[in-house]
Enzyme design. Structure first.
Site, PDB file in Angstrom:
ATOM      1  N   LYS A  96       0.877  -1.179   0.000  1.00  0.00           N
ATOM      2  CA  LYS A  96       0.000   0.000   0.000  1.00  0.00           C
ATOM      3  C   LYS A  96       0.906   1.216   0.000  1.00  0.00           C
ATOM      4  O   LYS A  96       1.663   1.425   0.954  1.00  0.00           O
ATOM      5  CB  LYS A  96      -0.891   0.000   1.245  1.00  0.00           C
ATOM      6  N   ALA A 141      -9.455   5.091   4.659  1.00  0.00           N
ATOM      7  CA  ALA A 141      -9.316   6.249   5.546  1.00  0.00           C
ATOM      8  C   ALA A 141     -10.628   6.973   5.775  1.00  0.00           C
ATOM      9  O   ALA A 141     -11.332   7.341   4.845  1.00  0.00           O
ATOM     10  CB  ALA A 141      -8.284   7.245   5.038  1.00  0.00           C
ATOM     11  N   THR A 162      -8.871   2.504  12.258  1.00  0.00           N
ATOM     12  CA  THR A 162      -9.168   3.244  13.486  1.00  0.00           C
ATOM     13  C   THR A 162     -10.545   2.915  14.065  1.00  0.00           C
ATOM     14  O   THR A 162     -10.693   2.754  15.276  1.00  0.00           O
ATOM     15  CB  THR A 162      -9.082   4.757  13.200  1.00  0.00           C
TER      16      THR A 162
END
Lengths: 261, 66, 261, 261, 261, 66, 66, 66
Positions: free
Chosen positions: D101, D188, D211
């Protein structure tokens, strides 16, 4: 710009000269109010009624409101129709006119109105000759009943009072605008001039703003900003906005340029 | 003699009129509205209405509001 | 309202008198343009350059634009940096000044700009003394490179050109406004005056509008609406809006009323 | 449900068994990772590379990742193409495979990628035989160049890394999905399973989440929630959602009932 | 994942095994219903009551609904409380149980409920022993009165029935969830599984979906997608989502890499 | 003799191989990757490459990342 | 003689100047800009530059654009 | 004799019971519910209740609904 010429807002038989209605709560000093009213261009101005505090007198708010304004007392503090009616009668007894914003609130956290009690109060007060503008939680069926009860305009909330959260109930308010044959005035929650402009573009007849102006760092400038935005939104509504498209459509001509032989 | 003024029990001399009570508090009559026992008391009656025991009085005025 | 007095927008050394920049494409008749420019208050006005059609001549667009306006030709039609540079040089040769809006587009469906070619063109043209305003797909890293390349302002798109879809890239544009030390002008996609006001409230330096005005039923009125909305949004930005709250906060005093003994 | 049977995601020649890609940063304990991976069903799992701290050794993250997973190291820490290339080569030297990535970030506040450097790194690494998945700021023109440079999939951001703000760049991502002939993986910003489902309904090939799972009070449960949501969104995409309407359309038959004579 | 173990939805004394309630209107063929119910996992299934058409008989819808489901007839067609009561009694007389969804609609365009008549019907039917689930226009004060009237759950609309427009009344529904001590079930308007997941993440007790499933190209797959999404959203709600941030927060460690000496 | 390891000047005895350095730090060789003067050092070379003054060494391993 | 004008092969008599070509098309010179073989042709040169075979000419003017 | 069935005036022979009417229409009794003059008619009464002039009958059954 011909549409604008005959674009009048009539409520309770009066021609209202600005589609921005202004509240007078929460200003750091009441002395700001005359200048804010002037900068905003507001014609209808709201006030509240409270028990006199015999110890700490403050100057009468009414003396700060330009004479040419229509005073619209609200019934804040009322928890049911009966209290709203009592407050409305007191307001009228002051000689300030017969406009009344009905505000019946049982919920202390979100200050959301009680639509059923609001209908009852509207019925009683309209019958007594008041020009009644009920504050309400947006609901088509309730709006129809308010109109039958004699409301002069319907004032649905955009979001909770004083939250500056904007118009979070657009879906319901658009339906009111479409289906109700009376002015729809978006009241409560409008926090930015752009939101006021959007309400007007949606076809609202007017907006009522208080907290967003009173709590700005510069309330006079913010009053002016709201006045301009409301005018912009109304003109845009009348000017017939262009269609929204999924894809792009060139602004500059696409045909024939350098790379085409 | 006790009357209820703005939600509080308040001592008032017998024979006091609404007008006398208001003026006694240092309030300019033109700035307030009076509800007397749940009914509006028109200004022209203030000089003649005498307060009685357990009367309910609301004396209100305009403040900033939205 | 003191903040407003010194609130000037300077681009390329010129004080720009209106934060509404206006495009001139798509009007039903170019004859509308003088009145629209006047109603909107626009000071910077865009035009495009096209090969002359020897058969069907039309009047020169420039003759419809008030003399006091700054003319900003765009490079529409360019598919790469080199073509943009050629078009820019032609525009300048016309004697209309040295402003240029760089628009390099390879995608015919959404008319999205090619950021890399845009950087290259900006570098070349800024070095030649142009006042360069690049139209770009919002991207912080690209905006920084454009600034290094000599851009006088950065013009991120709100949504595809001509779509009237509004500012769908707020998240990225807010970051540009926060991080880039040059005027951010929201270009493309703004369809309603309320959206223009919102861009200004976010802190954009200006907006460029074309389709929303040109395709309105009444372009002159819509031009005026945009002018007012941009002013409203800018004043609101300077006036320091109040905080947005999760819950309600009473506008009218909550203390002491009928039901409290 | 026939559509589902042949619905395979192929990247770099591998069939990827889950459209949820999982990051391994920020977990309160790496020991949670095996259970989270299992609960989520993730098949591709990202890791980062860091200099060994000779004083405070921690256990190798790789030992916590189930053997059947595809390891996708990222190049976080790289500020330009050259650093990304060095990191990618180190990752490959570990023997963990050839997936990479690309993450090139110059901006420390919003952690937004540098699209231009990302294109350069993609070109170099794809030529070296890596399976390259570049993380990028959504931009159609850049996506096309990444594809030309050899990217196996394109990973536009929904909002800043770690912000849990959701997909704020929908307008641009939808265009990528429509125009780019390679898997689009939203990377993201996804903070809630509903947002992951929405990405899939829009037609994204997959999502990468870190996250939102790692900072949940119960990461294992949240991993499972994301796995279900991604599946739900994909199935919905294939199932062909019904049309969205402006007005209502009765679910129950409207004809003939009590009040009709 | 401990939270999930004791996470039961109890309505009217019954444990409801799925938080997805399913409507049976608008399917292209009733024969799809058993498979859709199974794929979705729905436990509570709604039906309507209509006058028998003596000419064109169709098979009894109830025969298509799995025996283990709870049947919840609605009062669609009712325009006031009295008609709703009559319909509810007929439904009960069929022997299908004592659940009833109150739906009182006077508005034919947006099919918005009449909250006042709904309160009246709820009061009468709850007193007769029905398990009453009123469909309503979201309004805190009305929800409180419905609860006092004996409602077993409150079912606010997300947007107009059958519109697939999603949850456009989030602001008001969130307040209901926070303030009302009864299950809040989002009914009407949910068009995508992601929207159902979002309702659950907000803390809704359940959702009722019909049009979005029935009008999908593949209703069985869409039923399954909704079942998964509702589960995902509920698990996420219990798993305690992480905080939403304005700025980025690195997922990979930011410290010490190549460029640091 | 100073070499640069992970960005820091580090004392190393002359003649130390990469492998010896790593093992001296108590690291299991199987868990790290080594970049030697900006090029990957394949594991099979670690035992033979001797560190020289001002060599640049990056010794890295996998950590959690997204 | 063929020259390329605005992307199209166009017949022009030998010796024709840019200015003559433009005026021949009925165009007011003040309203257009000319690119001659990929370089801007300043207005003051139009009277002297003679078109030659395979010359590339772009003659452009402003139109509405956004 | 006219009775009102599902909102329409319908001819019925005197003496017809609810059950006879229903069966006469070819409806299986188990699939419908009957409201008779605004009150529910319990199934066990259908065989005995005879329709009279201007009776109001609602015969309903379940259909798909949301």
């Amino acid at each position: 710009m011909k549409n604008q010429l005959n674009d009048k807002l009539i409520i309770g038989g009066c021609e209202i000269k600005s589609r921005l209605l202004l509240g007078t709560g929460k200003f750091s000093s009441d002395k700001l109010i005359p200048e804010v009213v002037k900068a905003s261009g507001a014609h209808v101005v709201t006030v509240a009624l409270r028990r006199v505090d015999f110890d700490a007198r403050r100057e009468n708010i009414v003396s700060f409101i330009p004479k040419e304004c229509i005073l619209m007392p609200n019934t804040s503090g009322a928890r049911n129709a009966q209290e709203a009616v009592r407050i409305a009668r007191m307001a009228k007894a002051s000689g300030c006119g017969n406009w009344i914003k009905i505000e019946v609130i049982a919920d202390n956290r979100y200050l959301l109105p009680d639509n059923l009690e609001t209908i009852k109060a509207t019925e009683i007060l309209a019958a007594e000759g008041f020009i009644v503008l009920p504050y309400m939680s947006p609901d088509l069926s309730v709006a129809k009943k308010l109109l039958e009860a004699g409301a002069a305009a319907i004032m649905p909330l955009g979001s909770p009072i004083g939250s500056n959260r904007g118009i979070k109930t657009k879906e319901l308010i658009k339906i009111l605008i479409e289906e109700i044959a009376a002015p729809i005035i978006v009241d409560a929650g409008i926090g930015r001039p752009s939101e006021a402009a959007e309400a007007m573009e949606m076809g609202a007849a007017a907006v009522l703003v208080n907290t967003a102006v009173a709590t700005a760092a510069d309330p006079v400038a913010m009053g002016r900003a709201f006045g301009l935005a409301v005018e912009a939104g109304r003109i845009a509504f009348l000017a017939g906005p262009g269609a929204v498209r999924e894809q792009a459509e060139a602004s500059s001509p696409l045909t024939g340029f350098l790379h085409e032989k | 003699m006790k009357v209820n003024v703005n939600g509080e029990a308040t001592d008032v001399q017998e024979g006091t009129t609404i007008l006398a009570f208001i003026e006694g508090k240092g309030i300019r009559p033109g700035t307030v509205v009076v509800e007397y026992n749940l009914e509006i008391a028109p200004r022209e009656t203030w000089g003649s209405v005498k307060l009685a025991v357990e009367d309910q009085l609301q004396i209100v005025s305009f403040v900033g509001g939205g």
